[in-house]
Structures are given as structure tokens and as C-alpha cells.
Design a protein around this motif. Structure first.
Motif, PDB file in Angstrom:
ATOM      1  N   ILE A 123       0.836  -1.231  -0.083  1.00 49.41           N
ATOM      2  CA  ILE A 123       0.149   0.014   0.126  1.00 49.41           C
ATOM      3  C   ILE A 123       0.874   1.178  -0.028  1.00 49.41           C
ATOM      4  CG2 ILE A 123      -1.785   1.248   1.138  1.00 49.41           C
ATOM      5  CD1 ILE A 123      -2.719  -1.433   0.243  1.00 49.41           C
ATOM      6  N   TYR A 245      -5.240  -3.309   7.610  1.00 51.38           N
ATOM      7  CA  TYR A 245      -4.037  -2.698   7.966  1.00 51.38           C
ATOM      8  C   TYR A 245      -4.399  -1.392   8.707  1.00 51.38           C
ATOM      9  CZ  TYR A 245      -1.932  -5.926   4.505  1.00 51.38           C
ATOM     10  OH  TYR A 245      -1.669  -6.831   3.706  1.00 51.38           O
ATOM     11  N   ARG A 288      -2.889   5.864   9.074  1.00 49.94           N
ATOM     12  CA  ARG A 288      -3.275   5.162   7.845  1.00 49.94           C
ATOM     13  C   ARG A 288      -4.072   3.653   7.866  1.00 49.94           C
ATOM     14  NH1 ARG A 288       0.571   2.640   5.608  1.00 49.94           N
ATOM     15  NH2 ARG A 288       0.185   2.761   3.460  1.00 49.94           N
ATOM     16  N   ALA A 290      -6.013   0.696   5.575  1.00 52.24           N
ATOM     17  CA  ALA A 290      -5.924   0.234   4.467  1.00 52.24           C
ATOM     18  C   ALA A 290      -6.561  -1.459   4.473  1.00 52.24           C
ATOM     19  CB  ALA A 290      -4.564  -0.016   3.657  1.00 52.24           C
ATOM     20  N   TYR A 307      -7.069   2.103   0.407  1.00 50.62           N
ATOM     21  CA  TYR A 307      -6.160   3.149   1.376  1.00 50.62           C
ATOM     22  C   TYR A 307      -6.658   4.251   1.643  1.00 50.62           C
ATOM     23  CZ  TYR A 307      -3.450   5.199  -1.957  1.00 50.62           C
ATOM     24  OH  TYR A 307      -2.803   5.658  -3.151  1.00 50.62           O
ATOM     25  N   SER A 309      -5.254   7.577   4.163  1.00 51.45           N
ATOM     26  CA  SER A 309      -4.259   8.200   5.222  1.00 51.45           C
ATOM     27  C   SER A 309      -4.432   9.731   5.652  1.00 51.45           C
ATOM     28  CB  SER A 309      -2.886   8.091   4.521  1.00 51.45           C
ATOM     29  OG  SER A 309      -2.639   8.915   3.689  1.00 51.45           O
TER      30      SER A 309
END
Length: 682
Positions: A123, A245, A288, A290, A307, A309
Motif C-alpha cells: 500500500i 492494516y 493510515r 487500508a 487505503y 491516510s
């Protein structure tokens, strides 16, 4: 010499291939996994599968095994990538921020990187405009690192000169149930990490937390960071898996500034604080989230990633930069293995749209605090990257590779602070290009490969080039054509990774201008498009297993970067990077114990201005590394660096013309230091 290294590469690789029939690899201490089902994750392969996949690339690529990195300090990009073939990395005053370059990418940057696609678990860490922050990566939460040099990063849709670097974290299938690691040493260095991983039925998880503090070798170079990283995977069935994630990083860094060469020679630990702005800092916070989902059927696989952020930056420099970034994107990749005209054929197709908004507020810097507002803008970056690559096996040993990459990038700035219409600094520009790649990969034996390729690169400017100075500066995209040949493999006594490349660039993004406006007391470097430039070099990673349990390992870079008849600089070399850099270690290994010297050498001086009137001196540093894997639970290391206490510039800033006068361009490397680490795993 314009392409000086091909004969050397051929001779070395030919010597290595004569030993190619034996199957031998470095054996590292195994990590016992208790009560875990051994199942290869679909979304995130282990290091063995990743190595097999990356070696299908017809060009310079490599895997960094973090178990080897953990034999010493694990902190900066120097620590993790210093021995990676083809990667130039030098830390800024011992900081996590670095000058990171592959094949001369992003030469002008010693911070807030550019020219490489930096990723974590596939990512992107990059903002939508192509820039990235080193502090977003936690090396202690990494199992291995994929390095794709140049256009060999087509697998991830990258079109820039440098390629891509992917930090891959453990999963619950590969991580220890519990791990703690503590490192401490010179200049108030303190680092602590704890991680856990496991498998519960079809669900696996990995979570890590770490802290980092350092007073720093130099005055006013204190740093501290806290990070949390996690991934949770769920195997829906044998052919479908999804993984989430989460990453959080908070980093505060003081910036001691550049020194003149005279100041460096006198006392490299001094700070240079601007009389106009005094305290300079770089404080950022990044969150972040994802997801990656993998589906496979028959001989095909579909990977879908998404994703988001959020980054906040407080950055007092020549002004106080106060930025809030929001970035989002998709990563869709389809791969299929089949047959074409009766021959094995593999195809990959993908697209990576991304979108980012930066709210940029600027103020007068009053000793590190906000003064009166000087500017305000909204910066929007949109990108659409599409790519396709086909690998056709003429024979089981010989593959022909053809690829195509398309970039459509938009950079828009809306000025939100001006007195009248004449001062409106808004702009809206678009960059579009299609980049082909042709290559060949030959499997000379089960453990020896040869490859060659020719490729195009294309890099739209980030907002650092367009709006990073006092006023906007609209530049063209950097583009080029690269020819590469190389070999990689292993034998009984030698492992090697050797590439020679020659790149012809047009409109290279370089800081060849100086801009001064209004009452600003300091000149500000201005990025422009250079004319024609050439980047050529040799990339060599080598491991040799010698008698008496000795092992020599090194990374060697030879760089020949220069202008091609530029109006102001003729054929002079490009500044800011050594022409040669060697990093190596010679370790005695017996069981789990190791001890031996380390070396870093830049044997030639190199210019720090485009006119080649001021130079950074050559240097050679010696160190010592000793450690032991006591058993499956405990290990330790002790590492000494720069034991000769040499005064040297680890990296430099770059300006147009110093006119032979000394100036504040040098960033000193750390003095004599020692670090101790202890790790426990269960």
C-alpha cells in the motif's frame, strides 16, 4: 568515461556463474511458531514465496531479509537498506529522514522523499503528489523489504526513475507469539518495541508498538517517535482472503541545520540556527488504514486494495508550514498464468487511481512559532496509473517481457490568501505519458539468472517542486529512457546481484536556480527542468562465504551522473551524491555467534554545487559488530560505528553555484558511537 562499468560487471558475473550448480543459501536461526496452522497467506506471502515472485522480474530487484538487519541496530533507513544492492541512502544528522535515491532519483532531496514509490505491505506511503515521509515506516515491524530498481517496479505501476521499495510486515502465520526488543546507545539513543502475532481459526493477526528517542550527536537534534502497526487477516475460504492494516506514527524532530565545511571540520556536533528563524522543526502525525483482498481461481488471481491516510505537519523552516493532508487510493491487480501458442505465458494488468488534498497554511517563523499568515492554499493531486505486463516463455528458460504503463496526473493549487487578483498564485496543470518496457530473462541454471531491458520513465513533479518555494514554479515532468543488463544468483560460496544501467533523461527535476523575494533574508532553492542529463552506474550486492567460518557481504555503488551539453554547466557531473560508495562487513560466524569489522567508504570527493566549485570530502569509516543468537528465545548484539571518530559529511544540500566559497551545505555524520540491543521471542 560515459558508461564505464560493463566489462567489470561481465567479468564478475562470469566468475560467479562458474560455481552455479551447487544449491546453498545462508541459514538463519529459525523462529519456532507454536500452535499455529502453517498456511501461506494469500494477501501477504512469506519471504520464500516473495523471493520466488520477485525473481521473475527481467531487471534489478532484490529482497532484504530483516533477520539479517536485526543482527545490528534497527532504526534508520541506513540500517535497513544500507546493504541493499542499488540503493543509496544516507541519514540526515542520525535522523530517520534521509537522502534516499535509486539510480540518481530525487537527487535534491535530503528530506520528504521523491522519485521512489515507497510502500508498506504493498500500500503506497506516498502522498498523491508522489512525495513521502520516512517517519511513516517502522522497520521493527517489518519481516522483509522488496526493492524494485527503476522500471522494474512496473508490478506496482510505478513510472519514476527510482522504482519502488515495499516494507512487508509479518502476519500471524510468521510472527512470534510475543516479541520484545530494546536498543540503546550513544547520544541518548533509546528504542523499544513489542509485538505479538497469532492464528485463531481462519483469522490471523499481528500487532506492534514502538517508541524511539534520541538526543542526537548534534546540538538541537532531539527526536522522538511513537508508532503502532497492525494487520488482521481472515481466510474466507481456500481461495479468498481479506486483510486490514492500521498504521499510526507520531514523530517530532528538531532540525540543527547545515554547517559550512569549516564548521564541520571544527566541531560537527554544532547546530546552525538561522539568525532569522532560529528553531526549525519537523513534527508530523500520520494515520493510515487500508484493506487488501485477494481472490484466486484456476490460474488467475485478483488483488484489490484500498487505503486512506491523514497527515498533519508542523514545520517551521524559512516560514512555518502548517499542513493537513488527506489521501486515498485504490490498487487493483489481475494476474493470470496460462499458455500462448503452446508456450507458458504470464500476464499482469492493473490500475492505481489516487486522490489527495493538502490544506497548506504558512506563517512568519518567529523562533519556531506562528507569526502573521503569509500564504494559504488548497492543493489537489489526482492520478490515474494503469499498467500491463506480459511474460512469454520462448523456452522454459527464456522469457520475453513486454510492458506498458500509463500515467495521467493532475496538480491543482487554489490560492486562498492574496490581496488582489494580480497576486493570485493558483494553477492547474496536467501530466500525461505512456511508458513502454521490453526485457528478456534467461534462467541459465536453477540458481543463476541473466536479464536485460530497455524502459521509459516518467515522473510528474510533486507540490514540493511546484509550490515548495516562495512562489509557485510550474515545471514539466521528468522523463527518460534506461537500458539495463545484469545477473543474480547463488552458488556454494557466492551470492550476487549485479546490474549495469544507462539512463538518458530529459527535463530532470533539479534545483539549479536560486530565488529571493521581498524581505526574505535567505535565498531559496528553486527547482527547474534541466536540459539533457545522463545517469549511468553499477549496482552490486555480494555475499562471499570464505574459509574459517568467515562471511564477507557488501553493497557497492558506482555512479556517473552528468549534464549533456547544458547551457550553463556543459558536461559537468551532477552534485550531491558520491561517485562511489561501499558498505560492507566481514563476520566470523560459529553457531549463533558472530563478530567482525564493518566498513563504509566514499573514496572520492564530490561536488555540492552544479558549477563544481565546492566539494564534500572523501571518507572511510570503520566499525565493529558482535552478537549471538543464544537460543530460540534470546539474542543480543553490540555495534560500534565510526570508531575512528572521523569528521565527515553524511550528505549535503545542493545549490547552483558556490563560486568556490564555503557555505552552509554540509550535514555531518555521527561521531564515534556504540549501540547495544537485546531481543526476546516466545
Amino acid at each position: 568515461m560515459k558508461v564505464p562499468y560493463t566489462p567489470l560487471c561481465m567479468a564478475v558475473a562470469a566468475m560467479f556463474s562458474s560455481h552455479a550448480q551447487a544449491d546453498h543459501s545462508i541459514k538463519l536461526p529459525a523462529i519456532d511458531v507454536v500452535d499455529k496452522a502453517i498456511k501461506e497467506p494469500l494477501t501477504q506471502p512469506g519471504i520464500e514465496v516473495a523471493t520466488e515472485q520477485i525473481n521473475k522480474t527481467a531487471g534489478g530487484v532484490g529482497i532484504v531479509d530483516m533477520e539479517q538487519v536485526r543482527e545490528g541496530r534497527v532504526s534508520t533507513f541506513n540500517d535497513t537498506l544500507g546493504l541493499a544492492a542499488g540503493v543509496f541512502v544516507q541519514s540526515r544528522f542520525g535522523a530517520e529522514e534521509s537522502r534516499l535515491s535509486i539510480r540518481g532519483s530525487g537527487l535534491q532531496r535530503t528530506f520528504h522523499g521523491r522519485g521512489i514509490k515507497l510502500m508498506q505491505d504493498g500500500i503506497p506511503v506516498n502522498l498523491a503528489d508522489g512525495s513521502f515521509d520516512f517517519q511513516a515506516i517502522e522497520p521493527m515491524a517489518t519481516r522483509y523489504i522488496e526493492v524494485y530498481r527503476g522500471a522494474n517496479a512496473l508490478r506496482y505501476g510505478a513510472s519514476n526513475l527510482g522504482g519502488a521499495i515495499n516494507f512487508v510486515s509479518p502476519t500471524g502465520h510468521t510472527a512470534p507469539a510475543l516479541e520484545t526488543r530494546v536498543e540503546f546507545g550513544s547520544f541518548g539513543y533509546r528504542r523499544f518495541g513489542v509485538a505479538t502475532g497469532g492464528v485463531i481459526g481462519d483469522l490471523d493477526y499481528f500487532v506492534s508498538a514502538s517508541t524511539f528517542d534520541q538526543d542526537g550527536f548534534r546540538d538541537f537534534s532531539e527526536q522522538q517517535a511513537q508508532r503502532i502497526n497492525a494487520n488482521i487477516g481472515y481466510r474466507i475460504n481456500e481461495d479468498i482472503e481479506t486483510r486490514f492494516y492500521l498504521g499510526y506514527s507520531k514523530s517530532d524532530s528538531n532540525l540543527p541545520g547545515n554547517l559550512t565545511k569549516a564548521q564541520l571540520r571544527n566541531d560537527p556536533s554544532d547546530a546552525f540556527l538561522s539568525p532569522a528563524t532560529l528553531q526549525q522543526k519537523r513534527d508530523l502525525e500520520v494515520t493510515r488504514i487500508a484493506n487488501k483482498t485477494t481472490l484466486r481461481w484456476d490460474n488467475a488471481q485478483l488483488d484489490i486494495g484500498a487505503y486512506y491516510s491523514d497527515k498533519n505537519l508542523f514545520h517551521p523552516i524559512f516560514q512555518v508550514l502548517d499542513q493537513d493532508n488527506h489521501d486515498a487510493g485504490l490498487d487493483v491487480r489481475y494476474t493470470r498464468t496460462g499458455s500462448l501458442f503452446g508456450h507458458k505465458n504470464e500476464v499482469v494488468v492493473g490500475f492505481n487511481p489516487s486522490y489527495g488534498v493538502t490544506n497548506d497554511d504558512r506563517f512568519v517563523n518567529i523562533q519556531g512559532n506562528r507569526g502573521a499568515r503569509t500564504n494559504q492554499s488548497r492543493q489537489t493531486a489526482k492520478n490515474l496509473e494503469m499498467y500491463a505486463e506480459n511474460r512469454f516463455y520462448v523456452t522454459p528458460e527464456l522469457a520475453l517481457v513486454a510492458g506498458l504503463q500509463y500515467t495521467n496526473a493532475k496538480r491543482k493549487l487554489e490560492d486562498q490568501f492574496f490581496a488582489n487578483a494580480a497576486q493570485d498564485e493558483s494553477f492547474n496543470v496536467r501530466y500525461v505519458q505512456t511508458n513502454p518496457k521490453l526485457g528478456v530473462l534467461y534462467q541459465a541454471s536453477p540458481h543463476v539468472q541473466w536479464y536485460a531491458n530497455v524502459s521509459r520513465s516518467y515522473e510528474p513533479p510533486s507540490f514540493g517542486e511546484l509550490a515548495g518555494g516562495l512562489t509557485p514554479n510550474i515545471v514539466s515532468a521528468q522523463e527518460g529512457t534506461t537500458l539495463e543488463i545484469g545477473t543474480r544468483g547463488q552458488s556454494t560460496h557466492v551470492d550476487w546481484d549485479v546490474s549495469v544501467y544507462h539512463a538518458k533523461l530529459r527535463n530532470e527535476l533539479l534545483q539549479t536556480a536560486v530565488f529571493v523575494a521581498g524581505n526574505n533574508p535567505l535565498p531559496v532553492a528553486q527547482t527547474t527542468n534541466a536540459g539533457n542529463t545522463t545517469h549511468a552506474g553499477l549496482e552490486m550486492g555480494l555475499t562471499v562465504r570464505l574459509p574459517w567460518q568467515l562471511q564477507w557481504r557488501h553493497s557497492l555503488l558506482l555512479n556517473e551522473f552528468y549534464f549533456d551539453g547544458e547551457n550553463s554547466f556543459g558536461n559537468s557531473r551532477l552534485p550531491g551524491i558520491p561517485r562511489a560508495l561501499l558498505r560492507g562487513e566481514l563476520l566470523y560466524r560459529q553457531g549463533g555467534f558472530y563478530i567482525g569489522p564493518t566498513i563504509e567508504s566514499s573514496p572520492q570527493r564530490y561536488a555540492v554545487d552544479f558549477a563544481e566549485t565546492l566539494y564534500a570530502d572523501s571518507y572511510t569509516l570503520f566499525g565493529l559488530k558482535v552478537g549471538q543468537q543464544i537460543n530460540k528465545h534470546w539474542s543480543w548484539f553490540l555495534e560500534g560505528r565510526n570508531l575512528g571518530n572521523e569528521k565527515y559529511a553524511a550528505t549535503t544540500s545542493v545549490i547552483r553555484n558556490s563560486n568556490g566559497m564555503d557555505g552552509p551545505l554540509f550535514l555531518p555524520g555521527d561521531g564515534r558511537s556504540a549501540y547495544l540491543g537485546v531481543q526476546w521471542r516466545y
